[in-house]
Design a protein around this motif. Structure first.
Motif, PDB file in Angstrom:
ATOM      1  N   VAL A 280       1.144  -0.799  -0.162  1.00 51.05           N
ATOM      2  CA  VAL A 280      -0.022  -0.128   0.200  1.00 51.05           C
ATOM      3  C   VAL A 280       0.960   1.335  -0.142  1.00 51.05           C
ATOM      4  O   VAL A 280       1.748   1.356   0.758  1.00 51.05           O
ATOM      5  CB  VAL A 280      -1.166   0.266   1.356  1.00 51.05           C
ATOM      6  N   VAL A 281       0.584   2.355  -0.990  1.00 54.17           N
ATOM      7  CA  VAL A 281       0.850   3.751  -0.625  1.00 54.17           C
ATOM      8  C   VAL A 281       0.709   4.815  -0.834  1.00 54.17           C
ATOM      9  O   VAL A 281      -0.621   5.103  -0.975  1.00 54.17           O
ATOM     10  CB  VAL A 281       1.896   4.151  -1.960  1.00 54.17           C
ATOM     11  N   VAL A 282       0.339   5.472   0.157  1.00 51.68           N
ATOM     12  CA  VAL A 282       0.051   6.475   0.568  1.00 51.68           C
ATOM     13  C   VAL A 282       0.909   7.882   0.748  1.00 51.68           C
ATOM     14  O   VAL A 282       1.375   8.048   0.915  1.00 51.68           O
ATOM     15  CB  VAL A 282      -0.523   6.614   2.201  1.00 51.68           C
ATOM     16  N   HIS A 283      -0.057   8.657  -0.366  1.00 46.27           N
ATOM     17  CA  HIS A 283       0.641   9.863  -0.530  1.00 46.27           C
ATOM     18  C   HIS A 283       0.507  11.607  -0.283  1.00 46.27           C
ATOM     19  O   HIS A 283      -0.724  12.152  -0.056  1.00 46.27           O
ATOM     20  CB  HIS A 283       0.588  10.097  -2.153  1.00 46.27           C
ATOM     21  N   ASN A 284       1.141  11.607   0.940  1.00 44.09           N
ATOM     22  CA  ASN A 284       0.870  12.164   0.759  1.00 44.09           C
ATOM     23  C   ASN A 284       1.797  14.014   0.395  1.00 44.09           C
ATOM     24  O   ASN A 284       2.030  14.843   1.061  1.00 44.09           O
ATOM     25  CB  ASN A 284       1.319  12.496   3.005  1.00 44.09           C
ATOM     26  N   GLY A 285       1.192  14.118  -0.486  1.00 47.69           N
ATOM     27  CA  GLY A 285       1.427  15.783  -1.186  1.00 47.69           C
ATOM     28  C   GLY A 285       0.665  16.086  -1.828  1.00 47.69           C
ATOM     29  O   GLY A 285      -0.768  16.202  -1.849  1.00 47.69           O
ATOM     30  N   ASP A 286       0.845  17.185  -3.248  1.00 41.27           N
ATOM     31  CA  ASP A 286      -0.369  17.486  -3.917  1.00 41.27           C
ATOM     32  C   ASP A 286      -1.098  16.796  -4.240  1.00 41.27           C
ATOM     33  O   ASP A 286      -0.162  16.561  -5.711  1.00 41.27           O
ATOM     34  CB  ASP A 286       0.730  19.099  -4.224  1.00 41.27           C
TER      35      ASP A 286
END
Length: 477
Positions: A280-286
């Motif tokens: 699982v990847v969680v992207h905390n970006g724009d």
């Protein structure tokens, strides 16, 4: 046990990582910058300490559920002093009777109007809380087993036929009081003339839950999250740039200015330090998407000698022409000629934030994006604009012991926010708050978004809710 990689150590990413670690996942956090925090940053200089990003906390229970007594919360009263171009001012308290009395003394009838307005906001909050604390409302889906079905009356409670401007004008008679109500639009980076009335809840929570400071600075939340992650053996790696999400069977989704589009299942993250496998990847970006981006901000931090008598923790100074400010930001795309100034001096509540006798003054002006859609080159214009703000503040230069700034260009470099947009897409339109990019990336199994540019929105409370919502959607290990 699932392997989770969180890309980006902003508050939303850190909160999500902690929820997931507590749910039994093996979590790794990657941060391209030299320290965690993202837009929630801290500057220490000459004994003065500044929160260079968020400077106010509401809904403190969202912090204590994660950090318990790791943070020392201090109530701020009065919440804010408001100053107007005609020289008048008023201070608002989170205590309703106190606020009512102050407003009536300032402008007869304003207290009654404000209480009526807060009643409308309370109904909006009841209609919004299910959306804010749950998955995105769009696209619609069936309620989870055991969960109540959506109440169609909630849509009416948020008054979708109103913008924030028309709601203020329909409820508040004093034009100055309308400015206070309209100010809530900027908490989501929007123009109050085009922002949905539902954004009124952003200002309402200050009165419903109070305004709070964290002793030692808001950045203590970041430090507390990092420390808690360490206790759960979460690997937080700073100085590591995530270049893309690799899909099983081949293919790489780049992480940058463009939207995340692809098909398949995540296999891991390609980074400047090598490949990191992940289920699982969680992207905390724009969270890039189509549409107009939110405003940015020009932040000036001043360490001052000889604290000003009567200084309040929070103060807002309105200009003579509020509409001209948003025309400058969203139409002319130029530095605001006469901006609203937000001032925060946390040393009023927390004297340790400045040397004895001094004060740490944080000054924020709304600003257009850095070199986006015809916006200014903030690297070239920052010095002149800093001088303009200092002239407006009329501070004796001899009082300035230290100074620092954070421009839209700085924000873009430090956090990856396109143009320095604080909140991603601007929630313009009467249902604008429902059109944020969803947490789950369509078409890519195992790829999620978290933070202030996705559901449910920006600001510390919503960012923390975003982290909790994504962790719940991913589920236990």
């Amino acid at each position: 046990m699932s392997r989770v990689v969180v890309v980006g150590a902003g508050v939303g990413g850190l909160a999500c990582a902690l929820h997931l670690a507590r749910a039994g996942h093996a979590v790794t956090v990657l941060e391209q910058g030299p320290a965690a925090g993202g837009k929630c940053a801290r500057i220490d200089r000459g004994g003065y300490r500044f929160d260079a990003g968020p400077s106010l906390l509401t809904i403190p229970s969202l912090v204590t559920e994660l950090l318990g007594d790791r943070v020392d919360l201090q109530r701020v009263e009065p919440v804010t002093r408001y100053r107007f171009a005609d020289g008048s001012s008023v201070e608002l308290s989170a205590d309703a009777p106190t606020a009512h009395a102050a407003l009536e003394a300032w402008s007869p009838g304003a207290g009654d109007d404000w209480m009526r307005y807060l009643g409308i906001c309370a109904a909006m909050w009841r209609g919004s809380v299910g959306v804010l604390t749950g998955p995105p409302p769009w696209p619609p889906r069936k309620p989870a087993p055991g969960a109540p079905p959506p109440d169609p009356r909630d849509l009416l409670r948020v008054r979708p036929w109103h913008t924030l401007r028309t709601l203020a004008r329909a409820t508040l008679r004093d034009p100055r009081l309308r400015l206070i109500a309209e100010r809530a639009a900027t908490y989501a980076g929007a123009d109050p003339r085009r922002a949905p009335a539902a954004l009124a809840v952003a200002g309402y929570v200050e009165h419903a839950f109070g305004a709070w400071h964290v002793r030692g600075g808001i950045y203590r939340i970041v430090e507390g999250l990092v420390a808690a992650l360490g206790e759960h053996e979460v690997d937080v790696r700073v100085g590591v740039r995530a270049e893309g999400v690799r899909l099983a069977g081949g293919g790489l989704l780049p992480l940058g200015r463009g939207p995340l589009r692809g098909r398949g299942r995540v296999d891991g993250v390609a980074t400047s330090s090598g490949f990191v496998p992940a289920d699982v990847v969680v992207h905390n970006g724009d969270a890039a998407g189509r549409g107009e981006r939110s405003l940015s901000g020009f932040a000036l931090m001043l360490g001052l000698r000889d604290a000003e008598p009567g200084r309040r923790h929070h103060e807002i100074r309105f200009p003579a022409d509020y509409d001209a400010e948003f025309d400058d930001v969203f139409r002319a795309r130029r530095p605001v000629r006469d901006p609203t100034l937000y001032l925060a001096a946390s040393s009023v509540t927390d004297p340790g934030e400045a040397p004895a006798g001094g004060e740490n003054l944080f000054v924020l002006a709304n600003a257009p994006l850095h070199r986006v859609a015809g916006g200014p080159d903030w690297d070239a214009q920052a010095d002149a604009y800093e001088a303009q703000i200092l002239d407006r503040l009329a501070i004796d230069p001899a009082r300035i012991a230290v100074r620092a700034r954070r421009t839209p260009a700085d924000l873009e470099r430090e956090t990856g926010a396109v143009g320095g947009a604080i909140y991603g897409l601007a929630p313009h339109g009467r249902l604008g708050t429902m059109r944020r990019p969803p947490n789950a990336v369509p078409g890519v199994d195992g790829l999620w978004r978290v933070g202030g540019t996705t559901h449910p929105g920006g600001g510390l409370p919503l960012v923390l809710l975003s982290g909790r919502t994504v962790a719940r959607e991913i589920g236990a290990a």
